[in-house]
Design a protein around this motif. Structure first.
Motif, PDB file in Angstrom:
ATOM      1  N   VAL A   1       0.906  -1.406   0.166  1.00  0.00           N
ATOM      2  CA  VAL A   1      -0.008   0.051   0.266  1.00  0.00           C
ATOM      3  C   VAL A   1       1.024   1.601  -0.098  1.00  0.00           C
ATOM      4  O   VAL A   1       0.273   2.549  -0.129  1.00  0.00           O
ATOM      5  N   ASN A   2       2.383   1.234  -0.038  1.00  0.00           N
ATOM      6  CA  ASN A   2       3.038   2.506  -0.449  1.00  0.00           C
ATOM      7  C   ASN A   2       3.336   3.002  -1.656  1.00  0.00           C
ATOM      8  O   ASN A   2       2.997   2.426  -3.067  1.00  0.00           O
ATOM      9  N   THR A   3       3.163   4.064  -1.474  1.00  0.00           N
ATOM     10  CA  THR A   3       3.646   5.137  -2.593  1.00  0.00           C
ATOM     11  C   THR A   3       4.898   5.767  -2.608  1.00  0.00           C
ATOM     12  O   THR A   3       5.083   6.125  -0.927  1.00  0.00           O
ATOM     13  N   PHE A   4       5.411   5.452  -3.078  1.00  0.00           N
ATOM     14  CA  PHE A   4       7.131   6.665  -3.336  1.00  0.00           C
ATOM     15  C   PHE A   4       6.812   7.628  -4.974  1.00  0.00           C
ATOM     16  O   PHE A   4       6.668   7.368  -5.402  1.00  0.00           O
ATOM     17  N   HIS A   5       7.571   8.656  -4.119  1.00  0.00           N
ATOM     18  CA  HIS A   5       8.050   9.556  -5.141  1.00  0.00           C
ATOM     19  C   HIS A   5       8.800   9.510  -6.375  1.00  0.00           C
ATOM     20  O   HIS A   5      10.247   9.070  -5.900  1.00  0.00           O
ATOM     21  N   ILE A   6       9.165  10.386  -7.079  1.00  0.00           N
ATOM     22  CA  ILE A   6      10.505  10.160  -7.582  1.00  0.00           C
ATOM     23  C   ILE A   6      11.224  11.224  -7.639  1.00  0.00           C
ATOM     24  O   ILE A   6      10.626  12.403  -7.702  1.00  0.00           O
ATOM     25  N   GLU A   7      12.451  10.871  -7.257  1.00  0.00           N
ATOM     26  CA  GLU A   7      13.365  12.316  -6.602  1.00  0.00           C
ATOM     27  C   GLU A   7      14.705  12.126  -7.306  1.00  0.00           C
ATOM     28  O   GLU A   7      15.035  11.439  -6.212  1.00  0.00           O
ATOM     29  N   TYR A   8      14.650  12.781  -8.010  1.00  0.00           N
ATOM     30  CA  TYR A   8      16.453  12.658  -8.772  1.00  0.00           C
ATOM     31  C   TYR A   8      17.285  13.514  -7.940  1.00  0.00           C
ATOM     32  O   TYR A   8      16.582  14.714  -7.357  1.00  0.00           O
ATOM     33  N   LYS A   9      18.951  12.944  -7.028  1.00  0.00           N
ATOM     34  CA  LYS A   9      19.211  13.827  -6.295  1.00  0.00           C
ATOM     35  C   LYS A   9      20.344  14.352  -7.152  1.00  0.00           C
ATOM     36  O   LYS A   9      20.712  15.640  -6.355  1.00  0.00           O
ATOM     37  N   THR A  10      21.057  14.597  -8.536  1.00  0.00           N
ATOM     38  CA  THR A  10      21.755  14.345  -9.498  1.00  0.00           C
ATOM     39  C   THR A  10      21.178  16.513  -9.711  1.00  0.00           C
ATOM     40  O   THR A  10      20.412  16.507  -9.864  1.00  0.00           O
ATOM     41  N   LYS A  11      22.357  17.112  -9.345  1.00  0.00           N
ATOM     42  CA  LYS A  11      22.147  18.748  -9.920  1.00  0.00           C
ATOM     43  C   LYS A  11      23.425  18.856 -10.185  1.00  0.00           C
ATOM     44  O   LYS A  11      23.220  20.502 -10.915  1.00  0.00           O
ATOM     45  N   THR A  12      23.652  18.463 -11.685  1.00  0.00           N
ATOM     46  CA  THR A  12      24.825  19.251 -12.665  1.00  0.00           C
ATOM     47  C   THR A  12      24.098  20.051 -13.854  1.00  0.00           C
ATOM     48  O   THR A  12      24.565  20.989 -14.479  1.00  0.00           O
ATOM     49  N   ILE A  13      23.169  19.248 -14.088  1.00  0.00           N
ATOM     50  CA  ILE A  13      22.300  20.021 -15.230  1.00  0.00           C
ATOM     51  C   ILE A  13      22.391  21.557 -14.494  1.00  0.00           C
ATOM     52  O   ILE A  13      22.027  22.258 -15.212  1.00  0.00           O
ATOM     53  N   GLU A  14      21.553  21.571 -14.069  1.00  0.00           N
ATOM     54  CA  GLU A  14      21.248  22.473 -12.869  1.00  0.00           C
ATOM     55  C   GLU A  14      21.552  23.497 -12.720  1.00  0.00           C
ATOM     56  O   GLU A  14      21.545  24.534 -13.200  1.00  0.00           O
ATOM     57  N   THR A  15      22.901  23.094 -12.286  1.00  0.00           N
ATOM     58  CA  THR A  15      24.773  24.064 -11.861  1.00  0.00           C
ATOM     59  C   THR A  15      24.292  24.321 -13.094  1.00  0.00           C
ATOM     60  O   THR A  15      24.788  26.125 -13.639  1.00  0.00           O
ATOM     61  N   LEU A  16      24.461  23.822 -14.414  1.00  0.00           N
ATOM     62  CA  LEU A  16      24.826  23.921 -15.581  1.00  0.00           C
ATOM     63  C   LEU A  16      23.862  25.507 -16.260  1.00  0.00           C
ATOM     64  O   LEU A  16      24.645  26.650 -17.053  1.00  0.00           O
ATOM     65  N   ILE A  17      22.766  25.120 -16.145  1.00  0.00           N
ATOM     66  CA  ILE A  17      21.879  25.840 -16.616  1.00  0.00           C
ATOM     67  C   ILE A  17      22.119  27.582 -15.385  1.00  0.00           C
ATOM     68  O   ILE A  17      21.851  28.539 -15.925  1.00  0.00           O
ATOM     69  N   ASN A  18      22.270  27.377 -14.053  1.00  0.00           N
ATOM     70  CA  ASN A  18      21.725  28.808 -13.125  1.00  0.00           C
ATOM     71  C   ASN A  18      23.478  28.993 -13.564  1.00  0.00           C
ATOM     72  O   ASN A  18      23.138  30.642 -12.865  1.00  0.00           O
ATOM     73  N   THR A  19      24.222  28.870 -13.706  1.00  0.00           N
ATOM     74  CA  THR A  19      25.486  29.516 -13.816  1.00  0.00           C
ATOM     75  C   THR A  19      25.397  29.925 -15.082  1.00  0.00           C
ATOM     76  O   THR A  19      26.683  30.707 -15.275  1.00  0.00           O
ATOM     77  N   GLY A  20      24.816  29.880 -16.041  1.00  0.00           N
ATOM     78  CA  GLY A  20      25.353  29.778 -17.560  1.00  0.00           C
ATOM     79  C   GLY A  20      26.559  29.401 -18.132  1.00  0.00           C
ATOM     80  O   GLY A  20      27.079  29.939 -19.061  1.00  0.00           O
ATOM     81  N   ASP A  21      26.635  28.254 -17.522  1.00  0.00           N
ATOM     82  CA  ASP A  21      28.513  28.129 -17.851  1.00  0.00           C
ATOM     83  C   ASP A  21      27.661  26.889 -19.357  1.00  0.00           C
ATOM     84  O   ASP A  21      28.560  26.192 -19.458  1.00  0.00           O
ATOM     85  N   LEU A  22      26.464  26.719 -19.269  1.00  0.00           N
ATOM     86  CA  LEU A  22      26.125  26.095 -20.336  1.00  0.00           C
ATOM     87  C   LEU A  22      26.175  26.101 -22.006  1.00  0.00           C
ATOM     88  O   LEU A  22      26.467  24.864 -22.472  1.00  0.00           O
TER      89      LEU A  22
END
Length: 247
Positions: A113-134
């Motif tokens: 009866v349990n439900t589990f959210h999907i939550e990826y923990k990796t952040k490199t792509i977000e860092t690339l986007i936020n810093t403009g280094d993309l």
């Protein structure tokens, strides 16, 4: 060196050698321009070198993240597969004829009866986007990792929304008498058992549970499909990055 040029200019002017002076002046300007161009070239080379080093660092981090994403997705798929197996076994329990209500309730309780959210923990792509280094990555890699990141975000949102719907059905099950899943607690309490109106609650509870578990397994199958697709995309991106690192 500057004093030397000044001396030459002064000598030419004093001797009224105008044409020679202008030729000299033009030559001096050319030398200055060449010096500036060389300095800019060196600066651009240094900047390009720094960006290449940073890009390779990001590529290696992306490889690590993509592998971690795949491992996480595979663990989630395995967990969901186990839940589907339990549901299939529950459905097969009805193949046995003339089940008692107590047996039916006990079989209901074998489901996960349990439900589990999907939550990826990796952040490199977000860092690339936020810093403009993309922008220091190649256009092809920018396109594929941006699309990949969007797919991850979508499956996280979809899983969360679906789980909320599933949990609402589970609450409805509890209100219908889900406590009776613990029927084994009641045999020695006949008066309480009678007061709970066990027989009257069973039909509504089974319907509520079936609604919950059918929707939950539909959500699980959707999650498996989407995560499998995302993992295939991760594999293709890994190959693209490896080729880029070999250049």
């Amino acid at each position: 060196m500057i004093k030397f040029f000044r001396y030459i200019r002064k000598d030419l002017m004093e001797q009224s050698k105008t044409s020679k002076y202008f030729k000299y002046a033009i030559g001096e300007i050319v030398l200055v321009v060449i010096g500036i161009l060389i300095a800019l070239s060196i600066n651009n080379w240094n900047q390009s070198r720094k960006e290449n080093i940073l890009a390779k660092n990001y590529y290696n981090r992306l490889l690590s993240d993509l592998k971690a994403d795949k491992a996480y997705a595979n663990r989630y798929i395995s967990r969901v597969d186990s839940s589907l197996v339990l549901y299939d076994n529950y459905r097969k329990s009805y193949h046995k004829p003339n089940l008692s209500l107590a047996e039916i309730i006990q079989n209901l309780g074998t489901n996960d009866v349990n439900t589990f959210h999907i939550e990826y923990k990796t952040k490199t792509i977000e860092t690339l986007i936020n810093t403009g280094d993309l922008q220091i990555l190649t256009p092809k890699i920018i396109d594929v990792i941006t699309e990949y990141n969007g797919s991850k975000n979508q499956i996280e949102i979809l899983a969360r929304d679906n789980n909320e719907d599933v949990n609402d059905l589970l609450k409805n099950l509890a209100l219908k008498g889900g406590v009776l899943l613990n029927i084994k607690n009641y045999p020695n309490q006949p008066e309480l058992f009678k007061k709970l109106d066990f027989d009257d609650r069973i039909p509504d509870m089974i319907i509520a549970f079936e609604s919950y578990v059918i929707w939950k397994q539909a959500v699980n199958r959707t999650s498996i499909k989407e995560l499998t697709k995302i993992n295939k995309t991760a594999d293709s991106i890994i190959e693209i990055i490896k080729l880029e690192l070999k250049k």
